[in-house]
Write a protein that holds these residues in place. Structure first.
Motif, mmCIF file in Angstrom:
data_model
loop_
_atom_site.group_PDB
_atom_site.id
_atom_site.type_symbol
_atom_site.label_atom_id
_atom_site.label_comp_id
_atom_site.label_asym_id
_atom_site.label_seq_id
_atom_site.Cartn_x
_atom_site.Cartn_y
_atom_site.Cartn_z
ATOM 1 N N VAL A 203 22.814 48.759 -10.233
ATOM 2 C CA VAL A 203 23.084 47.650 -11.142
ATOM 3 C C VAL A 203 23.269 46.404 -10.281
ATOM 4 C CG1 VAL A 203 24.804 46.636 -12.671
ATOM 5 C CG2 VAL A 203 24.051 48.986 -13.032
ATOM 6 N N GLU A 204 22.442 45.399 -10.526
ATOM 7 C CA GLU A 204 22.471 44.200 -9.701
ATOM 8 C C GLU A 204 23.596 43.246 -10.089
ATOM 9 O OE1 GLU A 204 18.604 42.507 -9.813
ATOM 10 O OE2 GLU A 204 17.628 44.246 -8.884
ATOM 11 N N ASP A 205 23.984 43.220 -11.370
ATOM 12 C CA ASP A 205 25.041 42.317 -11.827
ATOM 13 C C ASP A 205 26.063 43.109 -12.641
ATOM 14 O OD1 ASP A 205 26.676 40.344 -12.705
ATOM 15 O OD2 ASP A 205 25.136 39.166 -13.719
ATOM 16 N N PRO A 206 27.074 43.709 -11.977
ATOM 17 C CA PRO A 206 28.067 44.526 -12.688
ATOM 18 C C PRO A 206 28.902 43.750 -13.699
ATOM 19 C CG PRO A 206 28.108 44.965 -10.321
ATOM 20 C CD PRO A 206 27.280 43.729 -10.518
ATOM 21 N N SER A 207 28.842 42.411 -13.654
ATOM 22 C CA SER A 207 29.592 41.629 -14.636
ATOM 23 C C SER A 207 28.874 41.567 -15.978
ATOM 24 C CB SER A 207 29.822 40.209 -14.118
ATOM 25 O OG SER A 207 28.597 39.490 -14.046
ATOM 26 N N GLU A 208 27.581 41.877 -15.999
ATOM 27 C CA GLU A 208 26.796 41.821 -17.233
ATOM 28 C C GLU A 208 26.308 43.184 -17.697
ATOM 29 O OE1 GLU A 208 25.917 39.712 -19.613
ATOM 30 O OE2 GLU A 208 27.294 38.264 -18.758
ATOM 31 N N ILE A 209 26.147 44.112 -16.767
ATOM 32 C CA ILE A 209 25.655 45.444 -17.120
ATOM 33 C C ILE A 209 26.603 46.478 -16.530
ATOM 34 C CG2 ILE A 209 23.764 47.098 -16.920
ATOM 35 C CD1 ILE A 209 21.847 44.798 -16.672
ATOM 36 N N ASP B 32 39.591 44.865 -29.859
ATOM 37 C CA ASP B 32 40.760 44.036 -30.121
ATOM 38 C C ASP B 32 40.460 42.630 -29.597
ATOM 39 O OD1 ASP B 32 43.834 44.208 -30.898
ATOM 40 O OD2 ASP B 32 43.683 42.927 -29.112
ATOM 41 N N PRO B 33 40.842 41.584 -30.329
ATOM 42 C CA PRO B 33 40.543 40.217 -29.879
ATOM 43 C C PRO B 33 41.132 39.871 -28.517
ATOM 44 C CG PRO B 33 41.226 40.226 -32.187
ATOM 45 C CD PRO B 33 41.465 41.602 -31.656
ATOM 46 N N SER B 34 42.208 40.517 -28.125
ATOM 47 C CA SER B 34 42.870 40.165 -26.863
ATOM 48 C C SER B 34 42.002 40.444 -25.652
ATOM 49 C CB SER B 34 44.194 40.917 -26.725
ATOM 50 O OG SER B 34 43.980 42.317 -26.576
ATOM 51 N N TYR B 35 41.094 41.421 -25.756
ATOM 52 C CA TYR B 35 40.233 41.712 -24.609
ATOM 53 C C TYR B 35 38.745 41.566 -24.934
ATOM 54 C CZ TYR B 35 40.578 46.422 -26.769
ATOM 55 O OH TYR B 35 40.595 47.486 -27.647
ATOM 56 N N ALA B 36 38.445 40.917 -26.050
ATOM 57 C CA ALA B 36 37.045 40.667 -26.389
ATOM 58 C C ALA B 36 36.463 39.625 -25.439
ATOM 59 C CB ALA B 36 36.927 40.178 -27.829
ATOM 60 N N THR B 37 35.336 39.919 -24.854
ATOM 61 C CA THR B 37 34.702 39.007 -23.903
ATOM 62 C C THR B 37 33.347 38.507 -24.366
ATOM 63 O OG1 THR B 37 33.677 40.851 -22.710
ATOM 64 C CG2 THR B 37 35.857 40.131 -21.966
ATOM 65 N N GLY B 38 32.662 39.283 -25.184
ATOM 66 C CA GLY B 38 31.347 38.882 -25.664
ATOM 67 C C GLY B 38 30.240 39.064 -24.660
ATOM 68 N N ASN B 39 30.515 39.714 -23.524
ATOM 69 C CA ASN B 39 29.463 39.911 -22.525
ATOM 70 C C ASN B 39 28.865 41.317 -22.619
ATOM 71 O OD1 ASN B 39 31.334 41.652 -21.357
ATOM 72 N ND2 ASN B 39 31.862 40.262 -19.678
ATOM 73 N N GLY B 40 27.973 41.626 -21.678
ATOM 74 C CA GLY B 40 27.286 42.906 -21.713
ATOM 75 C C GLY B 40 28.196 44.096 -21.529
ATOM 76 N N ALA C 236 10.135 58.942 -26.706
ATOM 77 C CA ALA C 236 11.590 58.894 -26.790
ATOM 78 C C ALA C 236 12.113 57.479 -26.946
ATOM 79 C CB ALA C 236 12.216 59.532 -25.542
ATOM 80 N N LEU C 237 13.273 57.380 -27.599
ATOM 81 C CA LEU C 237 14.016 56.128 -27.720
ATOM 82 C C LEU C 237 15.313 56.257 -26.943
ATOM 83 C CD1 LEU C 237 14.560 53.320 -29.019
ATOM 84 C CD2 LEU C 237 15.655 54.553 -30.923
ATOM 85 N N ASP C 238 15.503 55.373 -25.959
ATOM 86 C CA ASP C 238 16.758 55.262 -25.232
ATOM 87 C C ASP C 238 17.574 54.195 -25.950
ATOM 88 O OD1 ASP C 238 18.837 54.923 -23.484
ATOM 89 O OD2 ASP C 238 17.612 54.430 -21.734
ATOM 90 N N LEU C 239 18.503 54.626 -26.776
ATOM 91 C CA LEU C 239 19.220 53.748 -27.688
ATOM 92 C C LEU C 239 20.493 53.217 -27.023
ATOM 93 C CD1 LEU C 239 19.730 52.511 -30.439
ATOM 94 C CD2 LEU C 239 20.487 54.740 -31.262
ATOM 95 N N GLY C 240 20.538 51.911 -26.795
ATOM 96 C CA GLY C 240 21.614 51.315 -26.019
ATOM 97 C C GLY C 240 21.355 51.548 -24.545
ATOM 98 N N ALA C 241 20.188 51.129 -24.087
ATOM 99 C CA ALA C 241 19.679 51.531 -22.773
ATOM 100 C C ALA C 241 20.514 51.035 -21.611
ATOM 101 C CB ALA C 241 18.236 51.034 -22.607
ATOM 102 N N GLY C 242 21.171 49.887 -21.766
ATOM 103 C CA GLY C 242 21.989 49.378 -20.672
ATOM 104 C C GLY C 242 21.166 49.163 -19.420
ATOM 105 N N SER C 243 21.515 49.869 -18.360
ATOM 106 C CA SER C 243 20.810 49.737 -17.088
ATOM 107 C C SER C 243 19.656 50.714 -16.933
ATOM 108 C CB SER C 243 21.805 49.908 -15.938
ATOM 109 O OG SER C 243 22.598 51.050 -16.166
ATOM 110 N N ALA D 164 15.541 43.615 -17.624
ATOM 111 C CA ALA D 164 15.203 43.498 -16.206
ATOM 112 C C ALA D 164 15.756 44.670 -15.402
ATOM 113 C CB ALA D 164 15.730 42.177 -15.658
ATOM 114 N N GLN D 165 17.004 45.073 -15.707
ATOM 115 C CA GLN D 165 17.613 46.141 -14.924
ATOM 116 C C GLN D 165 16.955 47.493 -15.184
ATOM 117 O OE1 GLN D 165 20.497 45.598 -12.532
ATOM 118 N NE2 GLN D 165 19.049 47.206 -11.984
ATOM 119 N N THR D 166 16.630 47.762 -16.433
ATOM 120 C CA THR D 166 15.954 49.013 -16.746
ATOM 121 C C THR D 166 14.599 49.084 -16.049
ATOM 122 O OG1 THR D 166 17.069 49.250 -18.885
ATOM 123 C CG2 THR D 166 14.986 50.422 -18.613
ATOM 124 N N GLY D 167 13.826 47.996 -16.145
ATOM 125 C CA GLY D 167 12.526 47.970 -15.480
ATOM 126 C C GLY D 167 12.648 48.126 -13.980
#
Length: 277
Positions: free
Chosen positions: A44-50, A155-163, A77-84, A110-113
């Motif tokens: 994983v090249e960017d652990p803050s996003e993936i 929970d809103p207290s730790y919601a970040t909205g990122n990957g 096949a379908l990789d559902l929620g493929a992430g990295s 990009a990361q999956t590819g």
């Protein structure tokens, strides 16, 4: 897909407490795993996003290394929620004819590819799609769907909205993606097809099994893994998350003991025509 023999006892694997990534040979941003006689490298090249795959996600691949696991060669096949791209890499390496990697996170493409190419696999057999599950309809249903849904309560207290949040946290007590999978499975999966799922005990396994069984699906537990609740990314909000999980447990919608929970590697078969190759 090939039929698996009926099992009288489900194997349970207990991972050591406090040993993050114990199913990986190396971590935290680059790992090697053995899968069906192959050694596959993963990064994983960017652990803050993936999210670099945790033991929760890797547990399903570990279960699929079993001699009685279903065949993967030749499937669409379908990789559902493929992430990295963990499952996409494994499926293509095992001989899947085509893999579609679906995720809402643009960084996933990009990361999956990159991980597919890094392992010398045929990138023309991979299609990446950025879409919400609820808005995605395949051109033709898949032989196999594989997934490790997010399972921690929102929970809103730790919601970040990122990957990372998309990979770990879901609304409705961690059930949001599981519920969508159940609702969409008849659209995604061809008759006779197979759903493979890493299902967390924090998100009401009996409910998922009951709802898919009511739709006619046959279910089997391939293996059970006991491990630590993945709280490292939420250390500052650990007590908030544990409080939410305890409420879920009191309502009968979660199972865990202290900081330990289980992941069930589940296989569901949709009734109908065979899709074996």
């Amino acid at each position: 897909m090939t039929d698996s023999p009926i099992r009288t006892l489900t194997r349970r694997r207990v991972l050591p407490a406090g040993e993050n990534g114990s199913l990986w040979e190396t971590r935290p941003s680059c790992g090697i795993f053995g899968f069906r006689g192959m050694r596959l490298r993963f990064m994983v090249e960017d652990p803050s996003e993936i999210l670099f795959p945790t033991d929760c996600g890797l547990s399903l691949l570990s279960a699929l290394n079993d001699d009685h696991a279903p065949g993967l060669k030749g499937v669409n096949a379908l990789d559902l929620g493929a992430g990295s791209g963990l499952y996409s890499v494994a499926l293509l390496a095992a001989g899947a004819e085509r893999v579609t990697a679906l995720d809402i996170n643009p960084a996933s493409v990009a990361q999956t590819g990159a991980n597919v190419m890094a392992n010398g696999l045929d990138g023309t057999r991979l299609t990446c799609v950025i879409s919400l599950l609820e808005e995605y309809t395949p051109e033709t249903p898949f032989d196999l769907v594989i997934t490790n849904p997010p399972h921690l309560p929102y929970d809103p207290s730790y919601a970040t909205g990122n990957g990372l949040e998309a990979a770990l946290v879901a609304r409705r007590g961690g059930r949001a993606v599981y519920d969508s999978i159940v609702e969409r499975m008849d659209t995604l999966l061809a008759p006779g097809g197979t759903l493979l799922m890493a299902h967390s005990s924090l998100a009401d396994i009996p409910r998922t099994v009951a709802e898919l069984t009511a739709r006619g699906y046959e279910s089997e537990t391939l293996e059970i893994f006991e491990m630590d609740i993945p709280l490292l990314a939420y250390a500052e909000h650990k007590e908030t998350m544990l409080t939410l999980l305890k409420k879920q447990r009191a309502a009968g919608r979660a199972e865990f003991d202290g900081s330990r929970f289980t992941v069930h590697a589940l296989m569901f078969r949709r009734p109908g025509g065979a899709t074996g190759r």
